[in-house]
Design an enzyme around this catalytic site. Structure first.
Site, PDB file in Angstrom:
ATOM      1  N   LYS A   1       4.539  30.901  -4.378  1.00  0.00           N
ATOM      2  CA  LYS A   1       4.701  31.297  -5.889  1.00  0.00           C
ATOM      3  C   LYS A   1       6.002  30.304  -6.272  1.00  0.00           C
ATOM      4  O   LYS A   1       6.999  30.854  -6.084  1.00  0.00           O
ATOM      5  CB  LYS A   1       4.997  32.678  -6.171  1.00  0.00           C
ATOM      6  CG  LYS A   1       4.920  33.052  -7.347  1.00  0.00           C
ATOM      7  CD  LYS A   1       5.098  34.673  -7.496  1.00  0.00           C
ATOM      8  CE  LYS A   1       5.156  35.137  -9.112  1.00  0.00           C
ATOM      9  NZ  LYS A   1       4.293  34.755  -9.723  1.00  0.00           N
TER      10      LYS A   1
HETATM   11  N1  PMP Z   1      -1.855  34.765  -9.470  1.00  0.00           N
HETATM   12  C1  PMP Z   1      -0.888  34.037 -10.206  1.00  0.00           C
HETATM   13  C2  PMP Z   1      -1.197  32.864 -10.353  1.00  0.00           C
HETATM   14  C3  PMP Z   1       0.236  34.712 -10.474  1.00  0.00           C
HETATM   15  O1  PMP Z   1       1.177  34.174 -11.210  1.00  0.00           O
HETATM   16  C4  PMP Z   1       0.248  36.038 -10.401  1.00  0.00           C
HETATM   17  C5  PMP Z   1       1.609  36.781 -10.727  1.00  0.00           C
HETATM   18  N2  PMP Z   1       2.756  36.949  -9.705  1.00  0.00           N
HETATM   19  C6  PMP Z   1      -0.633  37.083  -9.481  1.00  0.00           C
HETATM   20  C7  PMP Z   1      -1.991  36.248  -9.142  1.00  0.00           C
HETATM   21  C8  PMP Z   1      -0.591  38.447  -9.311  1.00  0.00           C
HETATM   22  O2  PMP Z   1       0.307  38.551  -8.409  1.00  0.00           O
HETATM   23  P1  PMP Z   1       1.202  39.790  -8.161  1.00  0.00           P
HETATM   24  O3  PMP Z   1      -0.046  41.074  -7.976  1.00  0.00           O
HETATM   25  O4  PMP Z   1       1.743  39.711  -6.871  1.00  0.00           O
HETATM   26  O5  PMP Z   1       2.119  39.946  -9.178  1.00  0.00           O
END
Ligand code: PMP
Length: 312
Positions: free
Chosen positions: A163
């Protein structure tokens, strides 16, 4: 955030007023996208088997993912998981927040201008109140989505499993194109042409009674909400299948939703102008929403220790 800035930010080990939490214009991350970050929510809980009050959802898992993202890019975070988790709690408390969104970020700071410069790592954590990410009422009504003309990056280019700030150039192209065309959110295909994810959300569809979601090899972030949904669904006997999904299943499925920390569980009622199922949120989506939000009022037992109290 609508210009309602939170008062206090944690930066490099201490809490300071918003106005003092600044960085230099020559910080590495500003030029090259060399940051890793998290999005985390805290919820007001009652009757959830913990003392009533604010709890941060899967805080430890999020902070661990921050370290995992940093590892991929050799960004050295000069704190431990416990220290950053404590700092997240401190930021919530310092701003008097309960239901909030937390944004920890670690980035290459000021110290060198080359791509491989060994810069110090700056770390900051902000928190603010946030309602439904994709707009008021979307959790109930659902959104209209479109397939983006922008593809996700190929797996041997930029790792989707980190991320990292730079990844969100792709997300911005997808999200901004969707808004420009009048849609609530964009869905991107992977470089293989198969389904990947939304601009900032993972995808699930209901087809022939089972829940299907693209695998992590489809250039997506391995979402913590995605994992939460898979776990909750299996707990109540819903079949979950991680598999390659061709685009047309967006049009053929009975139900479709996006999920993420910010988006929570947002139903999708149409894609590219074609209705999904009967054109409104379906029973499996509603059931998963109930199970998810039930974690915060005790209707769903938190068997996994996902609620991490702020006062803990
Ligand atoms: N995909 C992307 C590209 C994201 O930015 C996010 C948000 N963090 C998610 C999926 C979902 O991840 P999470 O459930 O860990 O927030």
């Amino acid at each position: 955030m609508s210009q309602q800035y939170p008062e206090q930010i944690w930066q490099n080990g201490r809490i300071k007023p918003w106005a003092d939490a600044t960085v230099h214009v020559m910080s590495h991350a500003l030029h090259y996208g060399s940051s890793v970050f998290e999005g985390i929510r805290s919820y007001e809980t009652s009757g959830a088997g913990k003392p009533d009050g604010a709890a941060i959802f899967r805080l430890t898992d999020h902070i661990k993912r921050l370290f995992a993202s940093a590892k991929i890019y050799d960004i050295v975070i000069p704190y431990t998981v416990d220290e950053l988790s404590a700092a997240c709690r401190d930021v919530i408390k310092a701003n008097g927040l309960r239901k909030a969104y937390l944004r920890p970020i670690a980035f290459r700071g000021l110290g060198g201008f080359g791509l491989s410069a060994e810069t110090p790592t700056d770390v900051a954590i902000a928190a603010w109140q946030m309602g439904p990410y994709l707009g008021a009422g979307v959790l109930e009504a659902g959104i209209d989505a479109c397939v983006s003309s922008w593809q996700r990056f190929a797996p041997n280019t930029i790792p989707a499993g980190a991320k990292a700030g730079g990844n969100y150039l792709s997300g911005q192209l997808v999200a901004r194109e969707a808004r420009r065309l009048g849609f609530g959110e964009g869905i991107a295909l992977a470089s293989t042409g198969l389904l990947s994810e939304g601009a900032g959300e993972n995808l699930f569809l209901v087809f022939e009674g089972a829940l299907h979601t693209p695998p992590v090899s489809a250039a997506l972030l391995n979402g913590i909400t995605r994992n939460t949904i898979i776990t909750l669904a299996r707990t109540v006997g819903i079949d979950v299948i991680e598999r390659d999904i061709p685009r047309e299943y967006l049009y053929l499925c009975d139900e479709l939703f996006m999920c993420g920390t910010a988006a929570e569980i947002t139903p999708i009622r149409s894609v590219d102008g074609k209705p999904v199922g009967v054109g409104k949120p379906g029973p499996v989506t509603n059931r998963l929403q109930d199970l998810f939000f039930g974690l915060f009022n005790g209707r769903t037992e938190d068997r996994w220790g996902w609620l991490e109290p702020v006062e803990g």
